[in-house]
Scaffold this motif. Sequence first.
Motif, short mmCIF file in Angstrom:
data_model
loop_
_atom_site.label_atom_id
_atom_site.label_comp_id
_atom_site.label_asym_id
_atom_site.label_seq_id
_atom_site.Cartn_x
_atom_site.Cartn_y
_atom_site.Cartn_z
N THR A 54 -14.54 19.36 8.50
CA THR A 54 -14.59 18.68 7.30
C THR A 54 -15.22 19.51 6.08
O THR A 54 -16.19 20.18 6.56
CB THR A 54 -15.36 17.39 7.37
N TYR A 55 -14.74 19.32 4.98
CA TYR A 55 -15.12 20.16 3.89
C TYR A 55 -15.58 19.20 2.69
O TYR A 55 -15.01 18.23 2.54
CB TYR A 55 -14.24 21.23 3.36
N LYS A 56 -16.76 19.61 2.15
CA LYS A 56 -17.32 18.64 1.07
C LYS A 56 -16.90 19.25 -0.22
O LYS A 56 -17.33 20.73 -0.35
CB LYS A 56 -18.99 18.60 1.25
N ILE A 68 -12.82 16.42 2.60
CA ILE A 68 -11.66 16.79 3.24
C ILE A 68 -11.66 17.09 4.74
O ILE A 68 -12.35 18.16 5.08
CB ILE A 68 -11.00 18.16 2.72
N THR A 69 -10.97 16.26 5.70
CA THR A 69 -10.84 16.73 6.90
C THR A 69 -9.66 17.23 7.25
O THR A 69 -8.34 16.62 7.11
CB THR A 69 -11.26 15.42 7.74
N PHE A 90 -6.99 14.50 5.84
CA PHE A 90 -7.45 13.39 5.10
C PHE A 90 -8.40 13.51 4.36
O PHE A 90 -9.15 14.63 4.21
CB PHE A 90 -8.24 12.49 6.42
N ILE A 91 -8.23 12.90 2.84
CA ILE A 91 -9.21 13.02 1.96
C ILE A 91 -10.08 11.74 1.86
O ILE A 91 -9.36 10.67 1.52
CB ILE A 91 -8.77 13.54 0.80
N VAL A 148 -7.44 19.21 -7.96
CA VAL A 148 -6.41 19.78 -6.79
C VAL A 148 -6.45 21.19 -6.54
O VAL A 148 -6.35 21.62 -5.35
CB VAL A 148 -4.86 19.34 -7.54
N ALA A 149 -6.70 22.08 -7.33
CA ALA A 149 -7.18 23.53 -7.09
C ALA A 149 -8.06 23.69 -6.32
O ALA A 149 -8.28 24.57 -5.07
CB ALA A 149 -7.26 24.38 -8.38
N GLU A 150 -9.18 22.78 -6.39
CA GLU A 150 -10.32 22.98 -5.26
C GLU A 150 -9.85 22.44 -3.76
O GLU A 150 -10.33 22.80 -2.75
CB GLU A 150 -11.65 22.19 -5.81
N ILE A 151 -9.03 21.62 -3.89
CA ILE A 151 -8.41 21.05 -2.70
C ILE A 151 -7.64 21.96 -2.03
O ILE A 151 -7.97 22.58 -0.78
CB ILE A 151 -7.66 19.73 -2.70
N GLY A 152 -6.72 22.96 -2.75
CA GLY A 152 -5.96 24.17 -2.41
C GLY A 152 -7.07 24.96 -1.69
O GLY A 152 -6.74 25.72 -0.77
N GLU A 153 -8.10 25.40 -2.33
CA GLU A 153 -9.20 26.52 -1.76
C GLU A 153 -9.71 25.84 -0.49
O GLU A 153 -10.04 26.66 0.32
CB GLU A 153 -10.31 26.68 -3.07
#
Length: 241
Positions: A54-56, A68-69, A90-91, A148-153
């Motif tokens: 999981t990322y915060k 983001i898991t 999952f977000i 969205v770009a940070e989700i991609g990172e």
Amino acid sequence: MTTEQNPRLSISQPIVGYKVVSAEVEPEPATEVKQDLEQVHENLTRPDFLMGSTYKIKTPMSEHALYITINDILLNQDTEHEQRHPYEIFINSKNMDHFMWVVALTRVISAVFRKGGDVTFMAEELKAVFDPKGGYFKKGGKFMPSLVAEIGEAIENHLKMIGLLQDESLDQHQQQILDEKRAEFERRAAEQKAPLDNSAVNDDNGGFPADAQICGKCNTKAAILMDGCYTCLNCGDSKCG
């Protein structure tokens, strides 16, 4: 030699079959045993247990963080070909403003993961999305063109963690060169007696000079002007070559 000369050549029983035997019998060539490796595909049954990370994400655009898991499936377990592969994402967030597109995004990304093959392109595609209202700076001075770009990172960092992407970090020699350039920059600033608020190191900027510019390669506010061209103290990119 006839049968009269050598009685051992006489045939006392009827012939029922024959076989020609060569002087040298060549061994049959060894056939390679092909090992069937597990691959991700659409019909792969979801296991009862998946490993996840999981990322915060905390942006200045919202008071609530985004979590983001990413769950991975383990392929070819206990073999030399063991590999983790992303299976679903999952977000979650308390902020419901973006609920509809977040759910749609997670379903599309999960479908791409389960399709199999090379899924690393997904991170680059998401990182290339720009918000028309403008982006923001993360802690450390890195510019994010959109949420969205940070989700991609975050997906890219996960792919590096499980070994599907190579980490392009600087080697020891490159880091030494950047450290020397930074020391030279700070020495010149001190000689010119530049204002402290213009040349001082900013902790919120990842330890880079406060007046550094945004690097066009890594989007980090770490590019400094030296010898007539900008050099990034984060990734080493320079127009000087």
